[in-house]
Design an enzyme around this catalytic site. Structure first.
Site, PDB file in Angstrom:
ATOM      1  N   ASP B 311       9.390  14.181  49.128  1.00 18.54           N
ATOM      2  CA  ASP B 311       8.857  15.951  49.520  1.00 18.54           C
ATOM      3  C   ASP B 311       7.347  15.755  50.630  1.00 18.54           C
ATOM      4  O   ASP B 311       6.596  14.917  50.308  1.00 18.54           O
ATOM      5  CB  ASP B 311       8.718  17.207  49.115  1.00 18.54           C
ATOM      6  CG  ASP B 311      10.070  17.311  48.395  1.00 18.54           C
ATOM      7  OD1 ASP B 311      11.366  17.842  49.646  1.00 18.54           O
ATOM      8  OD2 ASP B 311      10.763  18.014  47.522  1.00 18.54           O
ATOM      9  N   GLU B 352      -5.123  28.244  55.593  1.00 17.10           N
ATOM     10  CA  GLU B 352      -4.875  27.592  57.432  1.00 17.10           C
ATOM     11  C   GLU B 352      -6.167  28.636  57.992  1.00 17.10           C
ATOM     12  O   GLU B 352      -6.759  27.803  58.712  1.00 17.10           O
ATOM     13  CB  GLU B 352      -3.652  28.058  58.162  1.00 17.10           C
ATOM     14  CG  GLU B 352      -2.597  27.389  57.849  1.00 17.10           C
ATOM     15  CD  GLU B 352      -1.197  27.437  57.305  1.00 17.10           C
ATOM     16  OE1 GLU B 352      -2.158  28.469  55.935  1.00 17.10           O
ATOM     17  OE2 GLU B 352      -0.683  26.610  56.534  1.00 17.10           O
ATOM     18  N   GLN B 383       6.976  40.299  61.870  1.00 11.62           N
ATOM     19  CA  GLN B 383       7.693  40.864  62.734  1.00 11.62           C
ATOM     20  C   GLN B 383       6.598  40.228  64.116  1.00 11.62           C
ATOM     21  O   GLN B 383       6.918  39.828  65.135  1.00 11.62           O
ATOM     22  CB  GLN B 383       7.726  42.155  62.954  1.00 11.62           C
ATOM     23  CG  GLN B 383       8.825  42.897  61.822  1.00 11.62           C
ATOM     24  CD  GLN B 383       8.788  42.717  60.689  1.00 11.62           C
ATOM     25  OE1 GLN B 383       8.035  42.773  60.391  1.00 11.62           O
ATOM     26  NE2 GLN B 383       9.876  42.273  59.899  1.00 11.62           N
ATOM     27  N   ASP B 521      11.482  20.059  42.347  1.00 14.15           N
ATOM     28  CA  ASP B 521      10.885  21.617  41.224  1.00 14.15           C
ATOM     29  C   ASP B 521      11.792  22.710  41.443  1.00 14.15           C
ATOM     30  O   ASP B 521      11.830  23.221  40.739  1.00 14.15           O
ATOM     31  CB  ASP B 521       9.001  21.835  41.261  1.00 14.15           C
ATOM     32  CG  ASP B 521       9.032  21.962  42.926  1.00 14.15           C
ATOM     33  OD1 ASP B 521       9.914  21.837  44.059  1.00 14.15           O
ATOM     34  OD2 ASP B 521       7.913  22.641  43.116  1.00 14.15           O
ATOM     35  N   ASP B 525      16.571  22.018  44.460  1.00 11.90           N
ATOM     36  CA  ASP B 525      16.499  21.360  44.245  1.00 11.90           C
ATOM     37  C   ASP B 525      17.731  19.963  43.296  1.00 11.90           C
ATOM     38  O   ASP B 525      17.861  18.665  42.702  1.00 11.90           O
ATOM     39  CB  ASP B 525      15.001  20.243  43.389  1.00 11.90           C
ATOM     40  CG  ASP B 525      14.705  20.697  45.147  1.00 11.90           C
ATOM     41  OD1 ASP B 525      14.841  20.575  46.065  1.00 11.90           O
ATOM     42  OD2 ASP B 525      13.481  20.709  44.697  1.00 11.90           O
TER      43      ASP B 525
END
Lengths: 563, 684
Positions: B311, B352, B383, B521, B525
């Site tokens: 991943d 971030e 939105q 995990d 998966d």
């Protein structure tokens, strides 16, 4: 022609024919060659064979064993009944039961061990119908097994490995018969006899010289004797007899024919699995042994034996000439015999018993390594593939991956089968030799006491256990004990390897192929070739070294002490 | 943003793992006792090689008792020592496992569990009475009584007992972090746990039985190797037995004691003695890495893996994108942009957002500004796809380019012509553009970059060198995925991947004959984990994922897969190397013993005594002693494993053939000679 030139010519000739015969055989077994279809088709029809049906390994092996059993019975009956079957100009009586058993086993197993002198025992009917036909059949059986195993390596998720009846038929029809036909004509042209008249009686009234010269259908048997790595001579003297091996050219041709198919099969193998280099790696390992033995044998026979030296002849320019044909000399004799003992052929043009101990050892060595250098037709390839699988297993573990050969994972079942196939021969040979030296029936046949006599017994069982058929001589082996024990050893030596080889083919055919990557242990490299040589040498060496040390090594290292 | 909280820190120490010294007193002493106890035909018969040695010892001992000589007694003693040393090697490996198991058992002390019935009534029960499907409540300070899945609530859990990682992790109902392990401790909050494993079948139980090696099943390659070793043992029996009649025929007297000595020296005792310890130690090493394999088969399969699916997030890149650059547009300056972006992010608690604040500080030393003016933060919504700050009359916004463009246009502003170019360039490089505006003017774009983990490129390079292909799995668009793939150095990538795509990719690789490993995990998966040849489930993952995989990584660190591959390979290499060594040793032993056997009858054979050993007796003794001592000498190698340097198969093979093949050929010549010099002084 000097020995060096002979070898060069042979190597070049084999090098050229390698790829042609190799790819031709591949086409034969992949059924892309059909020029004899007009003969082939009726054969299947008469025998009730559906040539479109494939067999799993069990069916394939069962067919092979049943067929060999029938062939054995057939051969035995002919030998026992030869007095009534015609083509018997010299009125040979029935062969004794023990000898007939030994001989029929010997020819069915492609061994051609001969406890008899052909010219004074066998009718022409026996020579042609019982023995020569087995030379074709047993050779074709050997190639069929090899092809079955290679198909197992090649195929994926397959339940079948081919059709035994088809492989058997096509091997004889498309490969053995045409080549033997051409070769026989060359033999005849060179002076080998081929006639149904029994003998010529020469009587020169001027000097009163009388001689009975025995003749027979020799040349036709000679070609397949070499081509099929059979080795059973028409005459007792085998390749030393001028009617079997008349000239220097036939001597070279014989060596060439012996090596043609075993060497070519490595190409067939490579082509079938899609990589010629894979075949080349096996061929290289075979060649390393072949030339090493050849070099040791050639140098050993440049010296006289201890016995000759004791007699006061200290130097001989032509090397050890005892027991050798004056026409060929020491070197050509070694060339022929070493080739023959390393191919499970067993025909000889000189007496092994009179070789120097080391010279004799080179002949024995090739057999003790399991007849893979390059070995007999088919048997050489399937046996070296068993060694390759053991090599791949040990080497593959060392690179940290589940070992794989040509993408096929080598796991418990494969290791088990390969180990059985590789080890059954030394066990059989050693146990049989151990019994022979322990009981009076075994000891009574030995001509020489001590290490030399021991070598004679060890050689006899090694030769039979490897389906070679060459004799060291010096051992009176036409006794009930040696006939029967030898036959058993030949049967185990043949089918004890064939069955695991076919089972392995079946096991591998069912598997899928693992994609190669940088992490894959490559089997087309010099490194693999070296490892393979090591494994063959160590398995052969470790199992036979103690015995050899009591035989040829003890004799050689005793510096002239006579035994 | 749970990823951030659960993101494990690389840890060297381990709760169960912890590297231990090779020869610990607590392990060595019991192992010595155990090696005597193991001298039991019932135990020995499981190892055909050592069983033959035991029989040989009895034969020689019989000879030594009825016709005693210094020689026969010494050989009997050393043969017995050979058996003991093999037992010791195995007992050592088992002992180390047991030591780990004992520390695990301590965690199983019976705790009380608060069982709640269907109608919500709580009763106290003993943890071991819990049944599958029972619901229990755990609050701060409680030990979770057994493995289970959280059905209600969220809690921070201390898993250090099993992972060795002291930082607590968050476990919550629903989603991919719902599994809890028995024996771990709830630190805060309250959760309801549905029990998924009964006592005896829990994670901890499995771990204990695994490290103890009690029910250790031989791995496929081990089985195959055992067969080969048995074959090599069987073949030497006739080789040696027939030497007696051969010798008699040739007039040589062959002593039974010497024959037995030769037999023991020739059968592959070195690998035979160490084989089981290699397997046990391999599992042990894996546990030290905090990886729990459900079977030895899975570990071996890891060594065979050719394709690795990883991943992107958390494995190849750090969990979160980081601001890396301010790109102003039109006439605006970088400082202007940074200032606006910083202000818009002040209230943004996402990684971030915080990274923008950090970047602004790093580049322009912009710190918290005093916002005297009246202001209010605008949170991010799905939105608007923007967040920001209203301060005074100014409206500062940051968000997806399209959203900001629409916002500015709505306010009557112009979209600078170069904006699309800039955002396209940023997307193409694998980053995410974030447009920033004040009122109706777009100031520029913040580049949010996926940060590729340190050293990951080197690891992929290493994997490539051993023939393993890496494929990055990501939900990103193909453009971004390609850029990150290139930066991280993976061989291939799967962009916009759905769970079905993953499964499909695994199947496609397997159809090509490749073995595939993956980590995962989430519950979605699970099918892919089950399909993969090696599926490593993160311990933090769902129960479904853990059950589908064949390994669980206690640290939940997806890069661990690479370690697993290495351990798998190392186990095989160690076996192969010691087998080669064992067989290669035989050559020297032959040259020691064969001349000794027959030299009295054939003095010429002394030419084979190339080591110039003192006497026949000393030669045989030296070979036997060497054969026994080499087992002890190689125990550390068997327990630690042969060093694995990542390189191509050919290079690895060449190196190991040189060390263990050629080395195995030469070393015993030296060893036997040295021992001969010593024993010849003792009167042999």
């Amino acid at each position: 022609m000097s020995t060096a030139w002979t070898i060069v010519v042979l190597v070049v000739a084999l090098g050229i024919s390698w790829r042609f015969i190799g790819s031709y055989m591949e086409a034969v077994y992949e059924r892309r060659v059909n020029w004899l279809r007009f003969i082939e088709r009726p054969i299947y029809r008469v025998c009730g064979i559906d040539d479109q049906v494939e067999q799993g390994w069990r069916r394939y092996a069962t067919s092979l064993v049943v067929f060999s059993g029938v062939a054995l019975g057939f051969t035995y009956l002919i030998l026992r009944l030869q007095g009534h079957l015609g083509l018997n100009p010299l009125h040979q009586p029935a062969v004794t039961p023990a000898l007939a058993f030994n001989t029929s086993v010997s020819f069915v197993t492609n061994t051609n061990w001969q406890n008899y002198s052909g010219e004074t025992t066998m009718s022409f009917f026996s020579q042609m119908i019982a023995l020569a036909s087995q030379m074709f059949i047993s050779a074709s059986v050997g190639i069929a097994v090899a092809v079955g195993l290679v198909r197992g390596l090649k195929r994926q998720h397959s339940k079948t490995i081919g059709n035994f009846w088809v492989d058997l038929t096509r091997g004889i029809l498309y490969i053995l018969l045409p080549i033997a036909f051409v070769a026989s004509i060359i033999f005849v042209a060179q002076g080998a006899v081929d006639t149904l008249s029994g003998s010529i009686f020469i009587h020169n009234p001027l000097d009163g010289f009388k001689q009975l010269i025995l003749l027979g259908p020799v040349a036709s048997m000679e070609a397949i004797k070499e081509l099929g790595t059979n080795g059973g001579g028409f005459f007792n003297a085998n390749g030393a007899h001028p009617f079997e091996n008349p000239t220097g050219l036939t001597n070279i041709l014989s060596i060439y024919l012996i090596l043609l198919i075993p060497v070519g099969l490595t190409y067939t193998f490579g082509k079938m699995v899609g990589s010629i280099k894979q075949g080349l790696a096996l061929l290289a390992a075979m060649a390393i042994f072949f030339f090493s033995f050849m070099a040791i044998g050639l140098s050993a026979e440049q010296h006289t034996t201890a016995a000759v030296a004791k007699a006061g002849i200290t130097h001989s320019a032509s090397g050890n000439m005892v027991g050798k044909e004056a026409r060929f000399g020491a070197s050509s004799s070694v060339l022929y015999n070493v080739t023959s003992t390393q191919t499970s052929t067993g025909s000889v043009n000189s007496s092994m018993d009179s070789y120097t101990p080391i010279g004799g050892l080179t002949a024995m060595g090739g057999m003790m390594l399991g007849e893979v250098t390059p070995g007999g037709v088919g048997s050489g390839l399937y046996t070296i593939l068993l060694f390759a699988i053991v090599t791949v297993f040990v080497g593959g573990l060392m690179v940290g991956r589940t070992p794989e050969y040509l993408g096929k994972k080598i796991q418990a079942r494969e290791v088990k089968l390969a180990a059985i196939g590789v080890l059954i021969m030394p066990i059989t040979v050693l146990v049989a030799s151990g019994i022979a030296v322990s009981i009076s029936q075994g000891r009574v046949g030995v001509l020489n006491p001590g290490p030399h006599g021991f070598s004679e017994i060890l050689y006899a069982f090694t030769s039979q256990g490897n389906n070679n058929g060459s004799a060291f001589a010096g051992l009176s082996s036409n006794t009930a004990f040696y006939n029967i024990s030898g036959a058993i050893v030949m049967l185990i030596g043949r089918f004890g390897v064939i069955l695991p080889a076919l089972a392995l083919g079946g096991a591998l055919a069912e598997k899928g192929v693992v994609a190669p990557s940088l992490g894959t242990f490559r089997t087309d490299t010099i490194l693999f070739c070296g490892l393979l040589v090591g494994v063959i040498l160590i398995i052969g060496g470790l199992t036979f070294f103690p015995a050899l040390s009591l035989g040829p090594l003890a004799e050689q290292l005793s510096h002239g002490r006579l035994f | 943003m749970n990823t951030a909280l659960a993101e494990p820190v690389e840890t060297k120490k381990g709760g169960m793992g912890g590297k231990r010294p090779l020869f610990e007193k607590e392990v060595v002493l019991p192992a010595l006792i155990e090696s005597v106890k193991k001298v039991n035909p019932k135990v020995q018969i499981k190892n055909p090689v050592m069983f033959v040695v035991l029989i040989g010892t009895v034969v020689v001992a019989y000879k030594a008792i009825f016709s005693p000589s210094l020689f026969s007694i010494s050989v009997a003693v050393w043969l017995f020592l050979t058996v003991l040393m093999a037992n010791f090697a195995e007992a050592m490996a088992e002992g180390r496992g047991k030591a780990q198991a004992n520390s695990l058992r301590k965690m199983q002390t019976d705790t009380q569990a608060r069982l709640i019935s269907a109608d919500g009534i709580e009763t106290l029960v003993v943890a071991s009475d819990l049944k599958k499907g029972d619901q229990v409540v755990c609050e701060a300070g409680d030990i979770i009584p057994s493995d289970g899945e959280i059905t209600e609530g969220v809690a921070s859990v201390d898993e250090s007992a099993i992972t060795g990682e002291s930082a607590p992790v968050i476990r919550e109902s629903g989603g991919d972090r719902s599994a809890v392990t028995g024996g771990t401790k709830v630190l805060s909050d309250r959760i309801v746990v549905k029990i998924t494993a009964e006592r005896g079948h829990t994670f901890l139980d499995r771990m204990i039985s695994l490290v103890e090696g009690a029910e250790r099943q031989k791995t496929p390659n081990e089985v195959a190797l055992t067969i080969l070793l048995a074959a090599l043992t069987i073949v030497f029996l006739p080789v040696i037995v027939v030497l007696q009649p051969f010798g008699i025929f040739s007039g040589a007297h062959v002593s039974v004691v010497t024959l037995v000595a030769l037999l023991v020296c020739l059968i592959p005792t070195t690998i035979g003695a160490l084989l089981s310890s290699i397997g046990i130690a391999g599992m042990d090493r894996l546990v030290q890495k905090n990886v729990l394999a459900m079977s030895g088969r899975a570990v071996e399969a890891a060594g065979d893996v050719q394709t690795l699916l990883l991943d992107k997030t958390g494995t190849i890149t750090l969990g979160n994108r980081m601001a890396s650059r301010f790109v102003p547009v039109a006439s605006h300056s970088e400082l202007e942009l940074a200032l606006a972006a910083q202000m818009a992010s002040l209230a943004d608690e996402t990684p971030e957002g915080r990274s923008i604040v950090v970047l602004a500080k790093d580049l322009f030393n912009i710190r918290e500004q005093n916002m005297s003016e009246e202001h209010s933060f605008v949170p991010f919504t799905a939105q608007t796809r923007m967040s920001g700050l209203d301060i005074g009359d100014s409206k500062i916004r940051k968000g997806a380019t399209e959203a900001v463009k629409a916002w500015v246009t709505a306010l009557g502003g112009q979209v600078p012509s170069e904006l699309d170019e800039v955002t396209a360039a940023i997307s193409k490089s694998g980053s995410t553009p974030l447009a920033v505006s004040i009122d109706n003017e777009i100031l520029g774009v913040v580049e949010l970059k996926d940060i590729v983990k340190d050293g990951i490129k080197e690891r992929f390079q290493m994997l490539r060198s051993i023939g393993i292909k890496t494929i990055m799995i990501t939900g990103d668009n193909p453009l971004t995925a390609a850029a990150i793939a290139a930066e991280a150095g993976v061989d291939d990538y799967l962009a916009e991947a759905t769970p079905e795509d993953k499964l499909e990719l695994i199947r496609a690789n397997q159809a090509e004959g490749k073995l595939v490993a993956m980590t995962g995990d989430g519950t979605n998966d699970a099918p892919a984990l089950a399909q993969a040849d090696v599926g490593v489930a993160m311990n933090s993952g769902t129960v479904a994922a853990k059950e589908a995989g064949n390994m669980v990584d206690l640290d939940s660190n997806p890069t661990k897969l690479i370690d697993v591959v290495e351990i798998g390979k190392q186990m095989l290499i160690t076996r192969g190397a010691l087998t080669t060594f064992s067989i290669a040793n035989d050559v020297a032993k032959y040259f020691a013993i064969i001349p000794a056997l027959f030299v009295s009858e054939f003095p010429g054979l002394s030419a084979l005594n190339i080591m110039r050993l003192h006497s026949p007796d000393s030669a045989v003794m030296s070979a036997v002693i060497f054969n026994a001592l080499i087992i002890i000498a190689l125990i550390p190698l068997a327990l630690r494993g042969v060093k694995f340097k990542p390189s191509s198969a050919s290079q690895i093979l060449r190196r190991n053939v040189m060390i263990y093949g050629v080395g195995g050929l030469i070393l015993p010549f030296i060893g036997i000679k040295v021992i001969d010099l010593l024993v010849s002084h003792l009167g042999f």
